[in-house]
Design a protein around this motif. Structure first.
Motif, PDB file in Angstrom:
ATOM      1  N   LEU A   1       0.842  -1.203   0.000  1.00  0.00           N
ATOM      2  CA  LEU A   1       0.000   0.000   0.000  1.00  0.00           C
ATOM      3  C   LEU A   1       0.876   1.251   0.000  1.00  0.00           C
ATOM      4  O   LEU A   1       0.590   2.227  -0.704  1.00  0.00           O
ATOM      5  N   LYS A   2       1.951   1.219   0.773  1.00  0.00           N
ATOM      6  CA  LYS A   2       2.872   2.358   0.829  1.00  0.00           C
ATOM      7  C   LYS A   2       3.443   2.667  -0.552  1.00  0.00           C
ATOM      8  O   LYS A   2       3.454   3.824  -0.985  1.00  0.00           O
ATOM      9  N   ASP A   3       3.899   1.633  -1.256  1.00  0.00           N
ATOM     10  CA  ASP A   3       4.494   1.848  -2.578  1.00  0.00           C
ATOM     11  C   ASP A   3       3.459   2.324  -3.588  1.00  0.00           C
ATOM     12  O   ASP A   3       3.767   3.128  -4.471  1.00  0.00           O
TER      13      ASP A   3
ATOM     14  N   GLU B   1       8.337  10.815   2.529  1.00  0.00           N
ATOM     15  CA  GLU B   1       8.007  10.413   3.904  1.00  0.00           C
ATOM     16  C   GLU B   1       7.266  11.535   4.626  1.00  0.00           C
ATOM     17  O   GLU B   1       6.318  11.289   5.377  1.00  0.00           O
ATOM     18  N   LYS B   2       7.688  12.754   4.375  1.00  0.00           N
ATOM     19  CA  LYS B   2       7.060  13.911   5.010  1.00  0.00           C
ATOM     20  C   LYS B   2       5.591  14.026   4.615  1.00  0.00           C
ATOM     21  O   LYS B   2       4.740  14.388   5.444  1.00  0.00           O
ATOM     22  N   ARG B   3       5.284  13.709   3.373  1.00  0.00           N
ATOM     23  CA  ARG B   3       3.892  13.791   2.902  1.00  0.00           C
ATOM     24  C   ARG B   3       3.078  12.565   3.290  1.00  0.00           C
ATOM     25  O   ARG B   3       1.863  12.659   3.511  1.00  0.00           O
ATOM     26  N   LEU B   4       3.740  11.400   3.350  1.00  0.00           N
ATOM     27  CA  LEU B   4       3.029  10.129   3.505  1.00  0.00           C
ATOM     28  C   LEU B   4       2.282  10.021   4.827  1.00  0.00           C
ATOM     29  O   LEU B   4       1.089   9.687   4.855  1.00  0.00           O
ATOM     30  N   HIS B   5       2.956  10.291   5.926  1.00  0.00           N
ATOM     31  CA  HIS B   5       2.384   9.940   7.229  1.00  0.00           C
ATOM     32  C   HIS B   5       1.177  10.788   7.641  1.00  0.00           C
ATOM     33  O   HIS B   5       0.195  10.230   8.150  1.00  0.00           O
TER      34      HIS B   5
ATOM     35  N   ARG C   1      -4.479  10.380   8.605  1.00  0.00           N
ATOM     36  CA  ARG C   1      -5.802  10.998   8.436  1.00  0.00           C
ATOM     37  C   ARG C   1      -6.796   9.999   7.847  1.00  0.00           C
ATOM     38  O   ARG C   1      -7.972   9.984   8.223  1.00  0.00           O
ATOM     39  N   LEU C   2      -6.328   9.144   6.942  1.00  0.00           N
ATOM     40  CA  LEU C   2      -7.222   8.196   6.268  1.00  0.00           C
ATOM     41  C   LEU C   2      -7.376   6.880   7.028  1.00  0.00           C
ATOM     42  O   LEU C   2      -8.095   5.986   6.579  1.00  0.00           O
ATOM     43  N   GLY C   3      -6.678   6.737   8.144  1.00  0.00           N
ATOM     44  CA  GLY C   3      -6.830   5.537   8.967  1.00  0.00           C
ATOM     45  C   GLY C   3      -6.173   4.301   8.397  1.00  0.00           C
ATOM     46  O   GLY C   3      -6.597   3.174   8.693  1.00  0.00           O
ATOM     47  N   ILE C   4      -5.131   4.467   7.588  1.00  0.00           N
ATOM     48  CA  ILE C   4      -4.450   3.298   7.001  1.00  0.00           C
ATOM     49  C   ILE C   4      -2.969   3.276   7.361  1.00  0.00           C
ATOM     50  O   ILE C   4      -2.193   2.523   6.779  1.00  0.00           O
TER      51      ILE C   4
END
Length: 255
Positions: free
Chosen positions: A104-106, A123-127, A132-135
């Motif tokens: 899912l991360k990729d 990484e800064k944008r991902l977390h 927020r989306l609960g994943i």
């Protein structure tokens, strides 16, 4: 300020075997303001899919123009179109369009990888988005290991991570059960309230009732539109249902 302007859009297809011409869009014009949440509805064959493909720069019209922040996407050449799509548009599809051999991360990071964004920025944008989306706890899992609702949240994260000017959603609740669909629509509302512009094509009256404006397409033209105004979801749902009845029974055009 209009972020999207569709002016006198026409699309004529020529059938492969008979050579007959089919007009999918005829003189279609509308605009979308920055921060709007617009749903597009219409019967099968009304031109919704053709319109979405042109807005996504996947197809070119026979005539007319599509301006995204003043840039006519119809005139962008083939070499530049993929980069333009990645940098300006986010996509959420009915069937998720996730890569099964990617985590899912990729999947979420793929648009940034293709755009050459450096890993620390990814990484800064991902977390913040995945939290927020609960994943956030699911990022190492693969699409076949999670539910339909979790797949669609992943698709939303992928659409938002490039910070697009416009999110295009194609029947985003179509493959979801009612609980997951409700959660996704609440999520769209929250994202829109934060300023994200969303254009959603849907057959679902319930999904459309979450939008701020509903455009109805018939025979390749705008047949009617509804503004939410002070209506709640239930009141807008009833108005949409009435308009769909008028549309299918041949009522008068009223823009």
């Amino acid at each position: 300020m209009s972020i999207l302007e569709v002016n006198h859009l026409k699309k004529i297809y020529t059938t492969r075997f008979s050579g007959n011409q089919v007009q999918a869009l005829s003189n279609l014009s509308f605009s979308v303001e920055e921060g709007e949440y617009v749903a597009i509805m219409g019967e099968s064959g009304s031109g919704k899919t053709t319109l979405l493909n042109i807005l996504a720069a996947l197809d070119k019209p026979t005539g007319g123009e599509v301006l995204l922040n003043g840039k006519n996407i119809v005139e962008i050449n083939e070499k530049e179109i993929s980069a333009f799509r990645r940098e300006n548009l986010g996509f959420v599809f009915q069937d998720f369009n996730l890569l099964d051999n990617f985590s899912l991360k990729d999947n979420i990071l793929l648009p940034l990888v293709l755009s050459g964004v450096r890993y620390p920025e990814m990484e800064k944008r991902l977390h913040p988005i995945t939290k927020r989306l609960g994943i956030e706890e699911l990022l190492e899992k693969y699409p076949y290991e999670v539910s339909g609702g979790q797949k669609q949240r992943t698709a939303v994260a992928r659409a938002l991570i490039s910070r697009p000017q416009l999110v295009l959603a194609d029947e985003p609740t179509g493959a979801l059960d009612s609980k997951a669909a409700d959660e996704l629509l609440q999520l769209f509302n929250a994202v829109n309230q934060e300023g994200q512009t969303i254009l959603m094509v849907t057959h679902s009256t319930k999904a459309a009732s979450h939008a701020k404006r509903v455009l109805f397409i018939k025979d390749g033209e705008v047949f009617h539109q509804l503004y939410r105004g002070n209506m709640n979801n239930e009141e807008l749902y009833a108005k949409i249902s009435d308009t769909l009845t008028m549309l299918t029974t041949g009522g008068e055009q009223n823009e």
